[in-house]
Design an enzyme around this catalytic site. Structure first.
Site, PDB file in Angstrom:
ATOM      1  N   ASP A 454       0.818  -1.219   0.000  1.00 30.65           N
ATOM      2  CA  ASP A 454       0.000   0.000   0.000  1.00 30.65           C
ATOM      3  C   ASP A 454       0.849   1.266   0.000  1.00 30.65           C
ATOM      4  O   ASP A 454       0.373   2.326  -0.413  1.00 30.65           O
ATOM      5  CB  ASP A 454      -1.027   0.013   1.148  1.00 30.65           C
ATOM      6  CG  ASP A 454      -0.418  -0.149   2.511  1.00 30.65           C
ATOM      7  OD1 ASP A 454       0.785  -0.436   2.612  1.00 30.65           O
ATOM      8  OD2 ASP A 454      -1.160   0.002   3.499  1.00 30.65           O
TER       9      ASP A 454
HETATM   10  C1  LAN Z   1       4.108  -0.341   9.961  1.00 34.69           C
HETATM   11  C2  LAN Z   1       3.874   1.061   9.588  1.00 34.69           C
HETATM   12  C3  LAN Z   1       3.159   1.290   8.306  1.00 34.69           C
HETATM   13  C4  LAN Z   1       2.233   0.154   7.958  1.00 34.69           C
HETATM   14  C5  LAN Z   1       1.184   0.514   6.875  1.00 34.69           C
HETATM   15  C6  LAN Z   1       1.798   1.033   5.586  1.00 34.69           C
HETATM   16  C7  LAN Z   1       0.264   1.623   7.398  1.00 34.69           C
HETATM   17  C8  LAN Z   1       0.349  -0.714   6.606  1.00 34.69           C
HETATM   18  O1  LAN Z   1      -0.710  -0.419   5.736  1.00 34.69           O
HETATM   19  C9  LAN Z   1       1.213  -1.885   6.186  1.00 34.69           C
HETATM   20  C10 LAN Z   1       2.200  -2.251   7.294  1.00 34.69           C
HETATM   21  C11 LAN Z   1       3.101  -1.090   7.747  1.00 34.69           C
HETATM   22  C12 LAN Z   1       4.209  -0.916   6.725  1.00 34.69           C
HETATM   23  C13 LAN Z   1       3.780  -1.383   9.090  1.00 34.69           C
HETATM   24  C14 LAN Z   1       4.185  -2.762   9.449  1.00 34.69           C
HETATM   25  C15 LAN Z   1       4.666  -3.008  10.888  1.00 34.69           C
HETATM   26  C16 LAN Z   1       5.457  -1.835  11.455  1.00 34.69           C
HETATM   27  C17 LAN Z   1       6.694  -1.634  10.608  1.00 34.69           C
HETATM   28  C18 LAN Z   1       4.538  -0.607  11.383  1.00 34.69           C
HETATM   29  C19 LAN Z   1       3.249  -0.753  12.158  1.00 34.69           C
HETATM   30  C20 LAN Z   1       5.362   0.429  12.124  1.00 34.69           C
HETATM   31  C21 LAN Z   1       6.075  -0.372  13.254  1.00 34.69           C
HETATM   32  C22 LAN Z   1       5.858  -1.870  12.942  1.00 34.69           C
HETATM   33  C23 LAN Z   1       7.070  -2.739  13.321  1.00 34.69           C
HETATM   34  C24 LAN Z   1       6.689  -4.184  13.220  1.00 34.69           C
HETATM   35  C25 LAN Z   1       7.537  -2.383  14.740  1.00 34.69           C
HETATM   36  C26 LAN Z   1       8.539  -3.319  15.312  1.00 34.69           C
HETATM   37  C27 LAN Z   1       7.867  -4.430  16.029  1.00 34.69           C
HETATM   38  C28 LAN Z   1       8.034  -5.739  15.803  1.00 34.69           C
HETATM   39  C29 LAN Z   1       7.004  -6.685  16.252  1.00 34.69           C
HETATM   40  C30 LAN Z   1       9.229  -6.267  15.121  1.00 34.69           C
END
Ligand code: LAN
Length: 725
Positions: A454
């Site tokens: 996305d």
């Molecule tokens: C994010 C941030 C953005 C998010 C969107 C683009 C909004 C979503 O539509 C797809 C998934 C994604 C890219 C996403 C995946 C997981 C993230 C990277 C996070 C929520 C921000 C932080 C998180 C990450 C996993 C944090 C570290 C924690 C662990 C469990 C390793």
């Protein structure tokens, strides 16, 4: 080294001088700097964005009061434009999770990285500000109840940065930690970090066998099939675990051993606590299967069977994979969990002065953010591409992209997306099991370089919208647009839906091996309504302009995705949001995608049911309000503080896209959004907006700008005569 300085350090100052902090943004690479030197501070004045982030007074004049929704958007843009950073992107705090900063601070400590006084002071301030008001502990995320995870890790963080154990907030936090059972009752990740730090024994850690990485690719549980965040954390963890590496013992380490437990440290039966876990931390209890595997690994495999040669080969391959991740991202790494862990692995292997350790040391700063409350760790190295894409869309939705007033802002934003498009495959694409990414955008920056379905879609949408507007430069030629489309087209799952970083590589049954305890749905990729709908929307837009490019495939892709979206609509009419809170978020995306294929209330039962659902949740003041609890429980739950602008905007956008025939509820909602706008054009921060893994919340502070503006702009476009005020 830095640790000795810290041990001897005087009591930390109460605060730093907020007028000395600056954010630097080098082509999206964002770092905060504290300028001790007056001359330097003069040469590099604080920008308005810096002041805003630091919550300093802005002294902006009141704007002309909006007399209709488009004027409200103009006022909003007037403010939001001032937050645009020099390379053309927007940025913001991206906090919420409370388990990230400790990883960085522990990694600094064990690698003897000095922590500046300014950083230490503001870390202390942030953690004190975010301690739970009742019990002084910390939770998994800023709005959550205290857990062992949050309390043990953040307590340790405070001690490392120089807070004494007898300070009142520490006494209070320690009491909470002990009430929850002490650090022996922490989840897996806590036990790993504490063992690295030498304040727990590795025997308390459930196995993280690097041998798994030697499994042939066809094996169903092979780690390359896991969700990328899990496998990258597992990768670095397995190296530290296999080495059972422990940092040098210091006075602080010895002190922490006495502070974190309810029992006497010397007598703790570490192995017996492998599975001890406080109920608050146990969101996803381990399966019987995982418990049995762990038992066999601990009692049979590790002591009797594990051939040394295999161990060495596994460690070598894991080490190679860590290098590939570091090289693929120039040491930015996927996220702030695996980055500090990779840094520790490089330190163990290459020593303190190696290039790898020094480069990690530099790049870790990109995760840190300073705000009024203090210094925190962002969930990623920024929100650059994602928020910039929505900012562009907000202007376009209001029809203001042809207004010369906003042209410089839009040109800079477009230039940023141009610069940030990923032009090549990752250097170690196949060996490191990476998904195709040529032509893609990441959530944050191209150096991080992880394509997300996305993120590509929203950025590409914004680029197409601007470049198809007469008068805008064609910064991306058609071939680069096709590259992006080619990558998007690799993201469809067999179900028809789209996941985040890769199509799922294994099934949900893999959750049986979920060892993290604190998160649900983390072991593999899942198809997400938000990701799928964003892809549908951009494909629909793309084929309007390039009807011949891979037309058949795009047509089939859209059909299958739309069919999948319909299957995951809830009986009440909404969609569950996995990345935003919660049903209003995903329902907006779903309705946008249905609209993009011509389905609205007039002809679609799905759109009609979604509208009925949304309207059933509208509050008397015209707004919507959802709590993060909705994500945890999977049902619509209102936020106790009443209507919220972000959720209201999501609902309005959804209703407009569905072409809901009655203007009355929309008018009321729009009036609500406008009533919350401040005289200087801004909206104020309300409840937390985002989520991941069902249980962890994360802030999207720019959503309070971009979505209200999108909603107001779309409303005015649809009902030009409705002035609302
Ligand atoms: C994010 C941030 C953005 C998010 C969107 C683009 C909004 C979503 O539509 C797809 C998934 C994604 C890219 C996403 C995946 C997981 C993230 C990277 C996070 C929520 C921000 C932080 C998180 C990450 C996993 C944090 C570290 C924690 C662990 C469990 C390793």
């Amino acid at each position: 080294g830095g640790n000795k300085n810290l041990a001897k350090r005087q009591k930390l100052p109460e605060r730093t001088d907020p007028a000395r902090w600056r954010l630097r943004d080098d082509a999206g690479c964002q770092t905060w700097h504290y300028l001790d030197d007056d001359a330097e501070a003069k040469k590099w004045p604080q920008s308005l964005a810096d002041k805003y982030f630091l919550e300093l007074p802005l002294n902006l004049p009141d704007l002309h009061k909006a007399t209709n929704p488009t004027e409200a958007v103009q006022n909003g843009l007037d403010f939001f434009e001032k937050l645009q950073l020099p390379p053309g992107n927007w940025g913001c705090e991206y906090g919420g999770p409370m388990f990230l900063l400790p990883g960085i601070v522990i990694a600094w400590y064990v690698t003897k990285t000095p922590i500046s006084l300014a950083y230490a002071t503001e870390i202390k301030n942030y953690l004190f500000a975010r301690a739970h008001p009742d019990d002084g502990g910390w939770g998994l995320h800023i709005e959550g109840e205290s857990t062992v995870l949050g309390t043990a890790l953040n307590y340790v963080t405070l001690r490392i940065v120089g807070v004494e154990a007898d300070e009142p907030p520490m006494v209070k936090a320690r009491a909470t930690l002990h009430r929850l059972g002490g650090a022996t009752h922490g989840p897996h990740w806590v036990k790993v970090w504490l063992s690295v730090l030498g304040v727990a024994d590795w025997a308390v850690v459930n196995p993280v066998p690097p041998e798994l990485w030697l499994l042939p690719d066809w094996v169903p549980i092979a780690p390359w099939r896991w969700w990328i965040h899990m496998r990258m954390v597992f990768l670095a963890m397995s190296y530290m675990y296999s080495k059972r590496w422990v940092c040098e013992e210091t006075a602080l380490v010895r002190a922490l051993r006495q502070e974190l437990y309810t029992e006497d440290y010397a007598h703790i039966q570490w192995a017996a606590h492998r599975n001890s876990i406080a109920p608050m931390d146990n969101y996803h209890p381990k399966s019987w299967l995982l418990n049995s595997v762990n038992w066999a690994l601990v009692h049979v495999w590790n002591p009797y069977l594990r051939p040394n040669l295999l161990k060495q080969r596994a460690e070598q391959w894991v080490s190679d994979l860590i290098d590939m991740e570091d090289e693929n991202t120039d040491y930015a790494d996927l996220a702030p969990v695996n980055n500090p862990m990779n840094m520790v692995c490089c330190y163990i292997r290459d020593g303190p002065d190696s290039y790898a350790v020094r480069r990690h040391r530099e790049r870790l700063h990109e995760f840190l953010w300073v705000k009024g409350e203090g210094l925190l760790c962002n969930g990623t190295n920024g929100v650059q591409c994602w928020d910039t894409a929505f900012a562009i869309q907000a202007v376009v939705d209001a029809g203001l992209h042809t207004d010369p007033r906003w042209r410089p802002m839009l040109l800079a934003a477009l230039a940023f997306l141009d610069d940030q498009q990923i032009r090549d495959e990752a250097p170690h694409k196949d060996k490191a099991y990476r998904q195709r990414r040529k032509g893609a955008w990441a959530f944050s920056t191209k150096t991080q370089g992880y394509a997300v379905s996305d993120c590509i879609s929203e950025a590409l949408k914004s680029v197409i919208l601007l470049q198809k507007t007469p008068g805008f430069p064609q910064r991306l030629d058609d071939q680069r647009i096709f590259d992006a489309i080619d990558t998007v087209l690799t993201f469809q799952s067999p179900s028809g839906g789209c996941a985040s970083y890769e199509p799922p590589r294994a099934g949900e049954w893999m959750e049986m091996l979920n060892a993290a305890e604190v998160f649900g749905n983390i072991m593999v990729e899942y198809d997400y309504p938000e990701c799928t709908t964003a892809v549908v929307t951009v494909l629909s837009l793309f084929r309007q302009h390039w009807p011949d490019y891979r037309a058949g495939e795009i047509q089939r892709f859209i059909q299958r995705s739309v069919a999948w979206i319909k299957t995951v609509q809830r009986p009440e009419g909404g969609w569950y949001g996995n990345w935003g809170i919660c049903f209003t978020y995903a329902t907006m995306f779903a309705l946008e995608s249905l609209y993009s294929v011509g389905e609205t209330c007039a002809n679609s039962e799905h759109a009609r049911r979604a509208c009925v659902f949304l309207l059933s949740k509208q509050r008397p003041d015209g707004g919507w309000s959802e709590s993060y609890r909705a994500c945890e429980r999977g049902e619509y739950i209102e936020h106790p503080s009443g209507s919220l602008v972000v959720q209201t905007a999501w609902a309005v956008i959804g209703l407009l896209k569905a072409d809901y025939p009655d203007v009355a509820p929309l008018r009321k909602a729009v009036a609500f959004i406008m009533s919350r706008q401040q005289p200087n054009g801004e909206w104020l921060q309300e409840a937390i907006e985002g989520v991941f893994n069902k249980s962890c919340m994360i802030s999207y502070p720019n959503y309070k700008f971009v979505f209200p503006m999108k909603a107001l702009g779309q409303f005015h476009h649809r009902y030009p005569k409705e002035n609302v005020v």
